[in-house]
Design an enzyme around this catalytic site. Structure first.
Site, short mmCIF file in Angstrom:
data_model
loop_
_atom_site.label_atom_id
_atom_site.label_comp_id
_atom_site.label_asym_id
_atom_site.label_seq_id
_atom_site.Cartn_x
_atom_site.Cartn_y
_atom_site.Cartn_z
N GLU A 117 -4.24 3.83 -8.26
CA GLU A 117 -5.47 4.49 -7.82
C GLU A 117 -5.54 5.90 -8.39
O GLU A 117 -4.62 6.71 -8.24
CB GLU A 117 -5.56 4.57 -6.29
CG GLU A 117 -6.87 5.27 -5.87
CD GLU A 117 -7.04 5.46 -4.39
OE1 GLU A 117 -6.34 4.81 -3.59
OE2 GLU A 117 -7.88 6.30 -4.02
N HIS A 141 -0.60 10.91 -2.17
CA HIS A 141 -1.91 10.53 -1.64
C HIS A 141 -2.81 11.73 -1.35
O HIS A 141 -3.93 11.82 -1.82
CB HIS A 141 -1.76 9.69 -0.37
CG HIS A 141 -3.07 9.33 0.24
ND1 HIS A 141 -3.71 10.14 1.17
CD2 HIS A 141 -3.89 8.28 0.04
CE1 HIS A 141 -4.86 9.58 1.51
NE2 HIS A 141 -5.00 8.46 0.85
N GLU A 158 0.71 -0.54 -4.73
CA GLU A 158 -0.42 0.36 -4.94
C GLU A 158 0.09 1.79 -4.86
O GLU A 158 1.04 2.07 -4.11
CB GLU A 158 -1.47 0.12 -3.85
CG GLU A 158 -2.78 0.87 -4.02
CD GLU A 158 -2.91 2.14 -3.20
OE1 GLU A 158 -3.97 2.74 -3.21
OE2 GLU A 158 -1.90 2.55 -2.55
N ASP A 203 -1.13 6.30 -5.64
CA ASP A 203 -2.19 7.31 -5.79
C ASP A 203 -1.71 8.34 -6.79
O ASP A 203 -0.62 8.89 -6.64
CB ASP A 203 -2.46 7.99 -4.44
CG ASP A 203 -2.83 7.00 -3.36
OD1 ASP A 203 -3.96 6.50 -3.36
OD2 ASP A 203 -1.96 6.71 -2.50
N HIS A 221 0.83 -1.21 0.00
CA HIS A 221 0.00 0.00 0.00
C HIS A 221 0.86 1.26 0.00
O HIS A 221 1.63 1.50 0.94
CB HIS A 221 -0.88 -0.02 1.25
CG HIS A 221 -1.80 1.14 1.38
ND1 HIS A 221 -1.78 2.00 2.45
CD2 HIS A 221 -2.80 1.58 0.56
CE1 HIS A 221 -2.72 2.90 2.31
NE2 HIS A 221 -3.36 2.67 1.18
O1 G3P Z 1 -5.92 0.82 -2.21
C1 G3P Z 1 -6.84 1.16 -1.25
C2 G3P Z 1 -6.48 2.34 -0.43
O2 G3P Z 1 -5.31 2.92 -0.88
C3 G3P Z 1 -7.55 3.35 -0.42
O3 G3P Z 1 -7.38 4.30 0.57
O4 G3P Z 1 -6.84 6.55 1.33
O5 G3P Z 1 -5.07 4.82 1.29
O6 G3P Z 1 -5.90 5.79 -0.82
P1 G3P Z 1 -6.25 5.41 0.59
CA CA Z 2 -4.63 4.58 -2.37
#
Ligand code: G3P
Ligand code: CA
Length: 293
Positions: free
Chosen positions: A154, A86, A71, A73, A44
């Site tokens: 994401e 993020h 993962e 953002d 993450h």
């Molecule tokens: O991948 C799921 C997660 O990243 C979603 O929440 O706020 O960490 O982007 P956040």
């Molecule tokens: Ca995320």
């Protein structure tokens, strides 16, 4: 362990050359989270327990732990570049308040890529990481590729960035991430915005997509029209909900899968594994991997 379906499809072949395919019929693709064993472990924001989130060291930290999937953002700068971060503002993870003291509230969308490139995105996490930068999406993709890793991308806060879906598809194509091998096995695009996920699916029907959230069971069929994954927070997850998702076929004719977030401890990992999830998104991928076997 993890099996990835090998399905050659017309859409995947089209993916080599096409960027936007309005009206193209949806065709089958492989959902990398279609498991036949332990859940997939996804780092993450990279291995963000061990290196500053959403940076290249976090990608490398995941790789050093033997974790294939990261993962991230993605957001957009004032001058239209895509960056990996993020929050929709810069202060939590950079020294922007020191470098640009008069630019409150320091929103990502109000800074150029050149300005963001000046920021230190590592010192907040530890002095060892001083000088780490906010990566552009191009830089991030190259790092993931160099490590032979895979990406759960994401689209963060797309309501702030109209048209960002096409911008992301363009960069992915330019960086070689929309060829058949990447689309089939190495890329999933997700968002909390159903409209954004739908836009990706319409633009490139061959890409595996995920919706972040926990839609009511009765509404799941409408999501299945444009997504392959339903990815909920672990806090309200139940065995019944996971089963209800699995009963439906997603946009590519395969059972919908579930990747849950953010599970950082062994007991939590075992719990969601036993609920039947297909993927676990975690800051501590080594802890989760060791817990679930
Ligand atoms: O991948 C799921 C997660 O990243 C979603 O929440 O706020 O960490 O982007 P956040
Ligand atoms: Ca995320």
């Amino acid at each position: 362990m993890y099996a990835r379906t090998s399905v050659t499809t017309a859409a995947a072949l089209l993916g080599v050359s096409a960027l936007i395919l309005p009206g193209t019929a949806t065709a089958a693709t492989a959902d990398p989270a279609a498991r036949c064993g332990s859940p997939l472990v996804i780092a993450h924001r990279g291995a963000s327990a061990y290196a500053p989130e959403n940076t290249l060291p976090a990608v490398d930290a995941a790789d050093a732990l033997g974790i294939d999937w990261v993962e991230n953002d993605v957001q957009r700068t004032k001058d239209g570049r895509l960056v990996v971060i993020h929050d929709d503002s810069l202060p939590r993870t950079t020294d922007v308040e020191r470098v640009f003291p008069d630019r409150a509230p320091w929103k990502v969308k109000d800074f150029t890529a050149a300005e963001i490139a000046r920021l230190d995105a590592g010192s907040w996490f530890g002095e060892r990481w001083a000088g780490t930068r906010v990566p552009t999406l191009e830089q991030y993709l190259r790092a993931v590729e160099a490590n032979q890793q895979k990406l759960l991308l994401e689209i963060k806060s797309p309501e702030l960035y109209p048209g960002i879906e096409n911008d992301i598809l363009r960069v992915l194509r330019q960086e070689g991430w929309l060829d058949r091998a990447h689309v089939r096995n190495k890329l999933v695009i997700q968002s909390f915005s159903a409209d954004s996920v739908r836009a990706v699916h319409q633009g490139r029907p061959d890409i595996t997509t995920g919706f972040l959230g926990t839609p009511p069971v009765a509404q799941l069929p409408s999501y299945a029209a444009f997504t392959d994954q339903i990815n909920p927070t672990h806090t309200s997850l139940t065995e019944e909900y996971v089963a209800a998702v699995h009963r439906l076929k997603g946009a590519h004719g395969k059972p919908l899968t579930v990747s849950t977030w953010t599970v950082n401890d062994a007991a939590g990992a075992v719990r969601v594994r036993d609920l039947g999830v297909d993927g676990i998104i975690t800051n501590n991928p080594d802890v989760v991997r060791d817990a679930i076997g």
